[in-house]
Scaffold this motif. Structure first.
Motif, PDB file in Angstrom:
ATOM      1  N   ALA A 141     -38.960  42.747  34.796  1.00 19.84           N
ATOM      2  CA  ALA A 141     -39.271  41.607  33.931  1.00 19.84           C
ATOM      3  C   ALA A 141     -40.610  40.987  34.338  1.00 19.84           C
ATOM      4  O   ALA A 141     -41.051  41.096  35.484  1.00 19.84           O
ATOM      5  CB  ALA A 141     -38.163  40.562  34.011  1.00 19.84           C
ATOM      6  N   THR A 142     -41.237  40.311  33.388  1.00 16.43           N
ATOM      7  CA  THR A 142     -42.535  39.672  33.603  1.00 16.43           C
ATOM      8  C   THR A 142     -42.344  38.237  34.058  1.00 16.43           C
ATOM      9  O   THR A 142     -41.454  37.533  33.575  1.00 16.43           O
ATOM     10  CB  THR A 142     -43.357  39.699  32.295  1.00 16.43           C
ATOM     11  OG1 THR A 142     -43.496  41.061  31.857  1.00 16.43           O
ATOM     12  CG2 THR A 142     -44.739  39.100  32.497  1.00 16.43           C
ATOM     13  N   VAL A 143     -43.190  37.787  34.988  1.00 19.90           N
ATOM     14  CA  VAL A 143     -43.137  36.405  35.464  1.00 19.90           C
ATOM     15  C   VAL A 143     -44.452  35.708  35.114  1.00 19.90           C
ATOM     16  O   VAL A 143     -45.482  36.341  34.902  1.00 19.90           O
ATOM     17  CB  VAL A 143     -42.870  36.324  36.982  1.00 19.90           C
ATOM     18  CG1 VAL A 143     -41.511  36.901  37.318  1.00 19.90           C
ATOM     19  CG2 VAL A 143     -43.965  37.041  37.767  1.00 19.90           C
ATOM     20  N   ARG A 144     -44.393  34.379  35.076  1.00 16.12           N
ATOM     21  CA  ARG A 144     -45.556  33.608  34.630  1.00 16.12           C
ATOM     22  C   ARG A 144     -45.695  32.316  35.427  1.00 16.12           C
ATOM     23  O   ARG A 144     -44.711  31.648  35.747  1.00 16.12           O
ATOM     24  CB  ARG A 144     -45.400  33.281  33.139  1.00 16.12           C
ATOM     25  CG  ARG A 144     -46.547  32.443  32.548  1.00 16.12           C
ATOM     26  CD  ARG A 144     -46.410  32.321  31.039  1.00 16.12           C
ATOM     27  NE  ARG A 144     -45.210  31.610  30.643  1.00 16.12           N
ATOM     28  CZ  ARG A 144     -44.670  31.661  29.417  1.00 16.12           C
ATOM     29  NH1 ARG A 144     -45.215  32.419  28.481  1.00 16.12           N
ATOM     30  NH2 ARG A 144     -43.578  30.970  29.144  1.00 16.12           N
ATOM     31  N   ASP A 145     -46.943  31.968  35.762  1.00  9.82           N
ATOM     32  CA  ASP A 145     -47.331  30.646  36.275  1.00  9.82           C
ATOM     33  C   ASP A 145     -46.592  30.221  37.544  1.00  9.82           C
ATOM     34  O   ASP A 145     -46.260  29.046  37.728  1.00  9.82           O
ATOM     35  CB  ASP A 145     -47.133  29.584  35.185  1.00  9.82           C
ATOM     36  CG  ASP A 145     -48.092  29.775  34.014  1.00  9.82           C
ATOM     37  OD1 ASP A 145     -49.101  30.482  34.194  1.00  9.82           O
ATOM     38  OD2 ASP A 145     -47.818  29.226  32.927  1.00  9.82           O
TER      39      ASP A 145
END
Length: 373
Positions: free
Chosen positions: A61-65
């Motif tokens: 999964a992609t993570v952000r900030d």
């Protein structure tokens, strides 16, 4: 988490006693909270070890900030005791921040003084503690009548009394502490991540609701709204989920019990001190480089330990904390400006030459980032 052909199909669950089960699920919801136990000073419960963020990232999964970590400016400082949050309402009702010698200092950092936003107050306290080599600063509301204090802050007053302080009679020692992880696993408005079958709710998620600096109590509303949205979406798509798969049982035949559990506690302590000192309230490129070198070495040690010894809850949490630490450092290094909760002395202003952008990391991208820059 269990993934098959790019889809999440459940997870491996470990109970407190150490027993493990493989659980199949057509839809899996992460609601594991954030990772603020990663820092030496934290308001979070002991279980806030970034498990959901780490598991989702390893699964694809992609993570952000993740560079945006909120530090609460005032928690009660008592050596050896857990940190107790002192509400910002104390400052709102007239509480004043003082140096250990009783000198006020907030007016030197912001014209709003003690009523400045929590990120500014946290940075001011951090600056003064480092400048003086102090363990804490003081929060004083003793100039208010005792009945007023007891009526407005009954829980805080009682907690301080239990620990030997009377806030109606004397200033109390406070320090900033990691409080909330604003970034996390990217979701849409249904709480669904970009890994099919996986949802994320609450602090583990990055829904876009908090931006670079969370407003108080918005996180509770976020949990309620996205919890309902996720449940409705899962219910509406139940017919599309895959049938259970036949999965082999957990195999422990090639590992043994560790005879040096102290390694886990030592690495845990080293990691939290490293993140507090180098990736805390105020950052620099040099501090981030130092942190990366240490975290990279720790991850290698942890992975070797994980591969050869029986998995314990403490080891799992340490492994997850180290993964989240690496992601926070990566994100912080990529943001060449100060914005919201990310403040760096090398780039003390926001970059106004372009629109604000998110820091997005995927497992594939991260392998290509040169962190020694």
């Amino acid at each position: 988490l269990i993934t098959v052909d790019g889809e999440c199909l459940g997870g491996i669950v470990q109970a407190q006693g150490g027993e493990r089960r493989i659980v199949w699920a057509g839809s899996t919801i992460l609601s594991a909270g954030g990772g603020c136990q990663l820092f030496r000073e934290s308001t979070n419960p002991a279980v806030a070890t970034g498990d959901g963020i780490s598991a989702a990232y390893r699964a694809g999964a992609t993570v952000r900030d993740l560079e945006f970590v909120q530090f609460h400016p005032t928690v009660l400082y008592l050596a050896g005791a857990s940190r107790k949050l002192i509400s910002e309402a104390v400052r709102g009702e007239g509480g004043r921040l003082l140096l250990p010698d009783g000198t006020p200092f907030m007016e030197r950092f912001d014209e709003r003084g003690n009523l400045a936003p929590r990120d500014i107050v946290a940075r001011a306290i951090d600056h003064e503690m480092k400048r003086l080599g102090a363990e804490y600063v003081l929060l004083d509301i003793s100039h208010k009548p005792a009945p007023f204090i007891k009526e407005h802050f009954p829980t805080i007053y009682a907690r301080c009394r239990e620990l030997g302080y009377d806030m109606a009679m004397e200033p109390i020692p406070v320090v900033p502490a990691a409080h909330y992880t604003c970034g996390g696993v990217i979701t849409d408005l249904n709480g669904q991540t970009d890994l099919p079958g996986l949802y994320a709710i609450g602090e583990v998620a990055c829904t876009g609701m908090h931006g670079a600096n969370r407003m108080a109590s918005n996180s509770l509303l976020e949990c309620l709204v996205f919890g309902v949205a996720a449940s409705e979406h899962i219910t509406a798509t139940l017919d599309d989920t895959l049938a259970p798969l036949a999965l082999p049982p957990w195999d422990e035949s090639r590992v043994r019990d560790s005879d040096e559990e102290v390694v886990v506690s030592h690495n845990w302590d080293e990691l939290r001190r490293c993140m507090w000192n180098y990736v805390g309230i105020v950052r620099t490129d040099k501090r981030l480089q130092r942190a990366w070198r240490r975290v990279d070495l720790l991850q290698q040690e942890i992975q070797e330990y994980y591969s050869h010894f029986t998995v314990s809850n403490d080891l799992l949490e340490l492994r997850n904390l180290a993964q989240v630490a690496a992601l926070i450092i990566r994100s912080a290094q990529l943001r060449k400006e100060s914005r919201g909760l990310h403040f760096t002395l090398d780039y003390p202003e926001a970059d106004t030459r372009k629109p604000p952008t998110d820091t997005i990391l995927t497992p594939e991208q991260s392998q290509d980032i040169d962190l020694a820059m």
